[in-house]
Design a protein around this motif. Sequence first.
Motif, short mmCIF file in Angstrom:
data_model
loop_
_atom_site.label_atom_id
_atom_site.label_comp_id
_atom_site.label_asym_id
_atom_site.label_seq_id
_atom_site.Cartn_x
_atom_site.Cartn_y
_atom_site.Cartn_z
N VAL A 16 0.81 -1.22 0.00
CA VAL A 16 0.00 0.00 0.00
C VAL A 16 0.85 1.27 0.00
N LEU A 17 1.91 1.28 0.83
CA LEU A 17 2.65 2.55 0.97
C LEU A 17 3.21 3.07 -0.34
N PRO A 18 3.90 2.21 -1.14
CA PRO A 18 4.40 2.72 -2.42
C PRO A 18 3.27 3.22 -3.33
N THR A 19 2.09 2.58 -3.23
CA THR A 19 0.97 3.03 -4.08
C THR A 19 0.53 4.43 -3.64
N LEU A 20 0.34 4.61 -2.33
CA LEU A 20 -0.11 5.92 -1.84
C LEU A 20 0.96 6.99 -2.09
N TRP A 21 2.21 6.59 -1.92
CA TRP A 21 3.33 7.51 -2.17
C TRP A 21 3.33 7.94 -3.64
N SER A 22 3.03 6.99 -4.50
CA SER A 22 2.99 7.28 -5.93
C SER A 22 1.89 8.30 -6.24
N TYR A 51 -4.36 -1.30 -4.24
CA TYR A 51 -5.26 -0.47 -3.47
C TYR A 51 -5.48 0.83 -4.23
N MET A 52 -6.68 1.02 -4.73
CA MET A 52 -6.99 2.27 -5.43
C MET A 52 -8.48 2.54 -5.33
N LEU A 53 -8.86 3.79 -5.57
CA LEU A 53 -10.26 4.21 -5.45
C LEU A 53 -10.85 3.77 -4.11
N GLY A 54 -9.99 3.75 -3.09
CA GLY A 54 -10.45 3.43 -1.74
C GLY A 54 -10.75 1.96 -1.50
N GLN A 55 -10.30 1.05 -2.35
CA GLN A 55 -10.57 -0.38 -2.12
C GLN A 55 -9.50 -1.25 -2.81
N TRP A 56 -9.52 -2.56 -2.53
CA TRP A 56 -8.60 -3.48 -3.21
C TRP A 56 -9.22 -3.94 -4.52
N ILE A 57 -8.45 -3.77 -5.59
CA ILE A 57 -8.97 -4.08 -6.93
C ILE A 57 -8.06 -5.12 -7.57
N VAL A 58 -8.65 -6.09 -8.27
CA VAL A 58 -7.84 -7.09 -8.98
C VAL A 58 -7.43 -6.50 -10.33
N HIS A 59 -6.13 -6.43 -10.57
CA HIS A 59 -5.65 -6.03 -11.90
C HIS A 59 -5.22 -7.29 -12.63
N VAL A 60 -5.81 -7.52 -13.79
CA VAL A 60 -5.48 -8.74 -14.53
C VAL A 60 -4.36 -8.44 -15.52
N LEU A 61 -3.35 -9.34 -15.51
CA LEU A 61 -2.14 -9.12 -16.30
C LEU A 61 -1.94 -10.19 -17.37
N ASP A 62 -2.83 -11.17 -17.41
CA ASP A 62 -2.63 -12.32 -18.29
C ASP A 62 -3.66 -12.30 -19.43
N LEU A 185 -10.98 17.21 -12.67
CA LEU A 185 -11.33 15.82 -12.35
C LEU A 185 -10.10 14.98 -12.08
N ALA A 186 -8.97 15.38 -12.67
CA ALA A 186 -7.75 14.56 -12.53
C ALA A 186 -6.95 14.91 -11.27
N ASP A 187 -7.59 15.50 -10.26
CA ASP A 187 -6.87 15.77 -9.01
C ASP A 187 -6.55 14.42 -8.33
N PRO A 188 -5.24 14.08 -8.18
CA PRO A 188 -4.89 12.76 -7.68
C PRO A 188 -5.49 12.44 -6.32
N ALA A 189 -5.67 13.46 -5.45
CA ALA A 189 -6.22 13.19 -4.12
C ALA A 189 -7.64 12.64 -4.26
N TYR A 190 -8.43 13.22 -5.17
CA TYR A 190 -9.81 12.76 -5.35
C TYR A 190 -9.85 11.43 -6.10
N VAL A 191 -8.84 11.17 -6.95
CA VAL A 191 -8.81 9.89 -7.66
C VAL A 191 -8.48 8.77 -6.66
N ALA A 192 -7.52 9.04 -5.76
CA ALA A 192 -7.13 8.01 -4.80
C ALA A 192 -8.20 7.82 -3.72
N PHE A 193 -8.82 8.92 -3.29
CA PHE A 193 -9.84 8.83 -2.22
C PHE A 193 -11.14 9.50 -2.66
N PRO A 194 -11.99 8.77 -3.39
CA PRO A 194 -13.22 9.37 -3.92
C PRO A 194 -14.13 9.90 -2.81
N ILE A 195 -13.92 9.42 -1.58
CA ILE A 195 -14.78 9.89 -0.47
C ILE A 195 -14.63 11.40 -0.25
#
Length: 446
Positions: A16-22, A51-62, A185-195
């Motif tokens: 999570v930390l590297p994601t939030l830091w990013s 961890y994005m948009l305030g929840q855990w999301i599965v990213h498919v890579l295959d 709309l592209a404000d990263p704070a609102y993208v990371a935490f839609p709440i």
Amino acid sequence: MFAVPRALRHLPHVPVLPTLWSYARWEVEDIRITKLLLPFAKRGEPAVLVYMLGQWIVHVLDHNVIKAITADLDAFPKEVPPDGSLFWHLVGRENVIMNNGAPWKRLSKMVRSALERNVPIDQFVLLARQLFQQMGQGGVLRWDDLTSRYTLDAIGASVLGYDFDAIRSANNPFVSNYKLVFDDLADPAYVAFPILERILPRVDTRRRMGEFVESLQNILNLKRQEPGNDMLTYMLEDKETTDVQLRDNVVTLFIAGHDTTAGALSVRAPKFSPALAADPTGEPTLDALRAMPFLQACIRESLRVNAPILELIPRKAIRDTVVHSGDGTAVAIPAGTSVFVNVHAVHLREDYWAQAAEFNPDRFMEHDTTQWMSFGLGPRQCPARNFAMHEMRTLCAMLLAEWEWTLPDDSPHRDHIKNAFSVVALSLPKDLYIDFKRRAAHGELK
Ligand code: HEM
């Protein structure tokens, strides 16, 4: 808050930390994917949690898993966006991109048949001519601005039947308002935490959005009185479509068709062999474009290395499902999980693409490229892929015939295209200045 739910613990996760830091550093999505997700793809993981948009999301890579997910519209419908999301408020809920089931089928049929009515190459040629006039004798020009104006006029002319006159008038109020809305709309704070949208509502952004939608609604009203040879006129012929559906789809087509193609018209590539430039001499026709397979390969390769849509629109698993990766690994996706198809990660996997980071159009001339998914996969892939490819091929063929260009030495884009932060994982280059020189005739430089 950040604990991985029990049902998803069988999948690896990006810390999570590297994601939030990013996000905190405003890193753009393609960089975040390359840094944080690609290592999982390289290890052969078919999916990873982020961890994005305030929840855990599965990213498919295959690729195999993605094929299964995008084909099964019942098990993996498009996710209904959260109530507070301003972006989804903007495009509405009755549009072809977000709908599912029978309403989607009907809207999709309407959009597809409108798109199939004609491929307006002559309009693309006309707009490219206007663009070149605007570029004058060349010099250092802001290419991301010019492509955005070209694709806006292309959508205006062929989809909405409306002349935005964006190429000729740099300070078009409609365009500036639209850009402001997207910057907001592209404000990263609102993208990371839609709440945040509920805690600190963005009043000005809502007002601008209202004005933007109203301008498109006015175009729609105008079209009812003055039909033309454009997609919107064809859509208005379908009497079953409600006013809200028409409005939502006009906004959606505008967004889906404008920035995607503008972003696609920039790529960092080595100098081409003259064979590419030699072909087109005048204004291309459909047959002339078909006779340029290498140009087609270059565009497809640029859509691979800098995919305009880095992640497909989220799907939601509505039942427990097991899908299999290319090497036979079973991937269990529990009901209720949000699933993102990570196009960019798939496009950079070394086991799919030899020297994946390199720009090499030959791979589209010679090899099997089934893992390419810039226009999505399955029944919901882009219905306008033919339209968009012709729009890009026309402009590129004419550019190659009439212009030569280089990146200024001090350009921040020298290693790779630097994209702007986007609310919907779009690749849009930021401040891309290019030095253009006009050719006198057939290859000589003025
Ligand atoms: C280079 C340009 C373009 C790219 C890379 C692109 C990419 C895509 C992708 C990846 C999807 C699938 C989304 C998903 O499955 O979640 C999609 C869907 C869609 N695109 Fe495009 N697109 C482009 C241009 C356009 C244009 C010019 C239009 C309209 C004139 C358009 C209209 C649509 C629509 C209506 C859908 C929704 C299809 C559905 O859900 O049934 N696109 N596009």
